[in-house]
Design an enzyme around this catalytic site. Structure first.
Site, PDB file in Angstrom:
ATOM      1  N   ASP A  19       0.813  -1.102  -0.101  1.00  0.00           N
ATOM      2  CA  ASP A  19       0.165   0.004  -0.050  1.00  0.00           C
ATOM      3  C   ASP A  19       0.911   0.983   0.036  1.00  0.00           C
ATOM      4  O   ASP A  19       1.750   1.593   0.823  1.00  0.00           O
ATOM      5  CB  ASP A  19      -1.008  -0.136   1.236  1.00  0.00           C
ATOM      6  CG  ASP A  19      -1.999   1.070   1.072  1.00  0.00           C
ATOM      7  OD1 ASP A  19      -2.084   1.624   0.084  1.00  0.00           O
ATOM      8  OD2 ASP A  19      -2.704   1.274   2.135  1.00  0.00           O
ATOM      9  N   ASP A 113      -2.944   2.465  -6.160  1.00  0.00           N
ATOM     10  CA  ASP A 113      -1.686   2.466  -5.237  1.00  0.00           C
ATOM     11  C   ASP A 113      -1.649   1.162  -4.280  1.00  0.00           C
ATOM     12  O   ASP A 113      -1.191   1.353  -2.992  1.00  0.00           O
ATOM     13  CB  ASP A 113      -2.066   3.756  -4.273  1.00  0.00           C
ATOM     14  CG  ASP A 113      -3.341   4.045  -3.453  1.00  0.00           C
ATOM     15  OD1 ASP A 113      -4.338   3.056  -3.822  1.00  0.00           O
ATOM     16  OD2 ASP A 113      -3.543   4.480  -2.317  1.00  0.00           O
ATOM     17  N   GLU A 114      -2.566   0.384  -4.335  1.00  0.00           N
ATOM     18  CA  GLU A 114      -2.512  -0.972  -3.636  1.00  0.00           C
ATOM     19  C   GLU A 114      -2.610  -2.187  -4.480  1.00  0.00           C
ATOM     20  O   GLU A 114      -3.364  -2.217  -5.422  1.00  0.00           O
ATOM     21  CB  GLU A 114      -3.214  -0.894  -2.337  1.00  0.00           C
ATOM     22  CG  GLU A 114      -4.708  -0.745  -2.528  1.00  0.00           C
ATOM     23  CD  GLU A 114      -5.513  -0.800  -1.249  1.00  0.00           C
ATOM     24  OE1 GLU A 114      -5.218  -1.692  -0.432  1.00  0.00           O
ATOM     25  OE2 GLU A 114      -6.584  -0.004  -1.258  1.00  0.00           O
TER      26      GLU A 114
END
Lengths: 365, 372
Positions: A19, A113-114
């Site tokens: 993350d 983003d993860e």
């Protein structure tokens, strides 16, 4: 298409949840030195804007993502608002995925983003999942100038919670031996799918932690939470056999817009809807999605939200058709019962790329 | 109002009228049939959905002229269940209508006749007569291709237009398409149709018209403007609003240079398609046609069900190739072919295919293939 549960006696899986730390805000601070060390919020600063991401400096003031910009500014008067640059975030996201790909083919991106990675098969020969996570985070810092946190565990559920444990720029390992205790200590709101409303219901039912959940039978959970109860039952025991799905497929393409002032008249609503079509259609074309269901989302000024959907026999083939479907759904709600604060339009029931391509061709009329 | 009418006569009139009435209505009076008893005898039955209106005149003995409205479906059901040969008496007074027949009595609620909406026909400058048989053909050979996609409302009907360019003089053309297939019927232009506006007759009007045509011999009086059309069918008059839209220029999708010709018996072709399509996936209904010199193989490969193949005889001398079609579309077209030979003009697996009985045939079909 059934997911095989792991065979009994199979070695524990090694799952990493990576993350990025305050992703959008960090990218902005990276690219504009003037923003470094200052409270930054990415998102619209206007009256109706919402914070998409907040830098750690802003978070110390209590600014959170999804918070109305007005509230954020009240909490932190020095907050600097930056307009989001999704193109840049997408590029960075691609860079990060390229890094993941050096360590595993099993990558399931959750957003820009993860992502979940399954590193059970140690193709890079790192020796352990912990070492792999360290290497990935180092590579991300080296190549993008940004920091990431990681959770390492034996399933997706725990890996995801673990990645939050030592944020920012940290990682946390939860071994199978520690898993059940780790979960037992979690407050229920950390469980996937438990929002404020469910948390309230659980409090009413005397459930505050993972341990409280574990004390309940599967039947009791099923009776109180429906089919989701089964997931809760397993999760409370640290069990989650969902595989990491590299081929996670897009289910819908859409966009929504919160208006500066609430809308009421059919003309202004249809104009606003046109604006959303303007945003969504290029995305549909870019993703080469062919969908048959158009869904209109309407949020009234009292925050009550409704959706109206319509499915067609054939995939929506043109912008005009998509716009027309949206218009039909909108007009069916007119005159609107209350002023409208937000409109959204989504195309779903997408053709799957793997579907046999027996496609009816059109005459082009 | 007081009138007496033979059950069978009333039932027939009501059966026409009640199918115009929508099952669900937000405006109560639209569920009703307007019954008007004329001083000189005869009943006028009228129903509407605001877009389509039917007026049917039936023989009846009228004691007291007058008018009222009652639920069309209810009255239809009542009359249907009355004993055969019964004389039905309709008596309206004080907000009720009494229906008696045999030994049964029904006292029905009514709504005032003055509230009953009537479609204003306005001026219908174009007037021509068409033999009922011709109109039947026009409808039968095109209606299956009408689109049901509401977003393309301008395709939700049959496009009727006049053309002066027929090889044997001026013609009247009817076309329908759903974007995948096109059906066109051409007939000699009747007196009075020259210069008429091109009009799109809505699907529901087409369906009601077709039912009424079964009971008409002789000719049908067609009157129209750019917004309304009226069909005079003996005792029934059907009036419909037209679809307010522009029908696309369909002539540009009718292929003219398809050089591969297959001549085939439509019946065995259709039966073969029907048989192999049994295992085709419900969603796509795709049937593959493998053409070789005088040898046509129909086949279906279904991931769930397995495979099917059938060879059908046909005359074909061009280069062999494969092409896919939606079985249902193909059968819709073949079902309209009356002769014992049909021409299938092909170009390639991705180009529109032309199907017709022959060069002089009044009906012509264009079908887009499927990618298989």
């Amino acid at each position: 298409m059934t997911d095989q549960p792991p065979a009994p006696g199979a070695p524990a899986r090694r799952i990493i949840h990576v993350d990025m730390d305050a992703f959008y805000a960090s990218v902005e601070q990276r690219d504009d030195p003037a923003l470094r060390g200052r409270p930054v919020a990415v998102g619209g600063s206007r009256e109706r804007g919402v914070v998409a991401a907040a830098s750690y400096e802003a978070r110390t003031f209590g600014v959170r993502s999804a918070m109305p910009s007005v509230t954020a500014r009240r909490l932190c008067p020095d907050l600097v608002f930056v307009r989001p640059r999704f193109e840049v975030y997408r590029d960075v996201s691609r860079q990060i995925r390229a890094i993941f790909a050096r360590y595993t083919a099993l990558i399931e991106p959750l957003s820009l983003d993860e992502a979940y990675l399954d590193v059970t098969e140690d193709i890079a020969g790192m020796g352990s999942a912990t070492a792999t996570a360290l290497a990935i985070r180092a590579a991300i810092k080296e190549e993008t100038g940004l920091t990431a946190s990681a959770g390492i565990s034996y399933n997706k559920f725990i890996a995801k919670i673990a990645s939050d444990q030592n944020k920012p720029d940290g990682q946390c390992v939860i071994t199978p031996a520690r898993g059940p205790d780790f979960v037992a200590a979690l407050p229920v709101k950390r469980f996937h799918g438990v929002g404020p409303k469910t948390a309230e219901k659980m409090t009413r039912l005397g459930i505050a932690s993972g341990a409280d959940l574990r004390a309940r039978s599967r039947d009791w959970l099923l009776a109180n939470f429906g089919s989701w109860g089964s997931y809760l039952h397993d999760a409370a025991r640290g069990l989650d056999d969902r595989p990491v799905r590299p081929d996670r497929i897009r289910k819908s393409v859409g966009a929504e817009n919160t208006f500066f002032t609430d809308l009421r008249g059919p003309t202004e609503l249809l104009e606003a809807l046109d604006g959303i079509v303007e945003t969504v259609w290029p995305r549909i074309e870019a993703s080469r999605s062919r969908g048959r269901t158009v869904t209109l989302k309407v949020k009234y000024d009292d925050f009550r939200q409704i959706t109206r959907a319509r499915s067609f026999a054939e995939p929506i083939a043109s912008r005009a058709q998509f716009a027309e479907a949206g218009k039909m759904l909108m007009l069916a709600l007119c005159p609107v019962e209350r002023p409208v604060r937000l409109l959204g339009l989504t195309l779903s029931a997408l053709d799957q790329p793997g579907d046999p391509v027996a496609a009816q061709l059109g005459l082009g009329l | 109002m007081k009138a007496t009418i033979e059950r069978a006569t009333l039932l027939k009139g009501l059966s026409h009228v009640q199918s115009v009435v929508e099952r669900r209505n937000t405006i109560p009076i639209l569920s009703n049939v307007l019954i008007e008893a004329a001083a000189g005898g005869g009943l006028k039955l009228m129903a509407t959905d605001l877009d389509l209106q039917i007026v049917e005149t039936v023989d009846a003995a009228v004691d007291t002229p007058g008018a009222t409205t009652v639920s069309a479906h209810t009255l239809f059901d009542i009359v249907r269940k009355l004993p055969e040969g019964a004389q039905v008496q309709l008596t309206a007074a004080e907000g009720k209508m009494l229906v008696t027949g045999g030994r049964a009595r029904f006292n029905l609620s009514t709504l005032p006749r003055d509230d009953f909406p009537v479609i204003a026909e306005g001026d219908l400058p174009t007037k021509f007569d068409l033999p009922a048989a011709t109109l039947r053909q026009i409808v039968d050979k095109t209606r299956f291709a009408i689109s049901t996609e509401e977003t393309r409302y301008y395709l939700n009907g049959i496009y009727l237009h006049a053309s002066e360019e027929g090889s044997d003089g001026p013609v009247l053309k009817a076309a329908a398409t759903d974007g995948h297939r096109l059906a066109r019927m051409t007939v000699a232009q009747p007196q009075g149709a020259a210069g008429m506006p091109g009009v799109i007759i809505p699907r529901k009007c087409v369906a009601e018209l077709r039912k009424l045509l079964d009971e008409v011999d002789g000719s049908v009086e067609v009157s129209l403007s750019s917004t309304k059309i009226r069909f005079g069918l003996g005792q029934a008059i059907l009036t419909s609003k037209l679809i307010d839209g522009t029908f696309p220029d369909y002539s540009r999708v009718i292929p003219t240079g398809n050089d591969k010709l297959l001549k085939i018996d439509p019946k065995s072709f259709m039966e073969g398609v029907d048989r192999v399509a049994t295992i085709a996936s419900e969603k796509t209904r795709a049937v593959k046609m493998t053409l070789d010199r005088d040898k046509i193989i129909l086949s279906v490969t279904s991931p769930e069900n397995g495979t099917a193949a059938e060879e059908v005889p046909g005359d074909y001398t061009s280069l062999g190739f494969d092409i896919g079609f939606n079985a249902r579309y193909l059968m819709d077209i073949l079902g309209q072919i009356e002769g014992d030979s049909v021409e299938v003009h092909l170009a390639d697996a991705a180009a529109p295919t032309l199907i017709r009985e022959g060069e002089k045939a009044p009906a012509l079909y264009v079908l887009m293939p499927m990618r298989v």
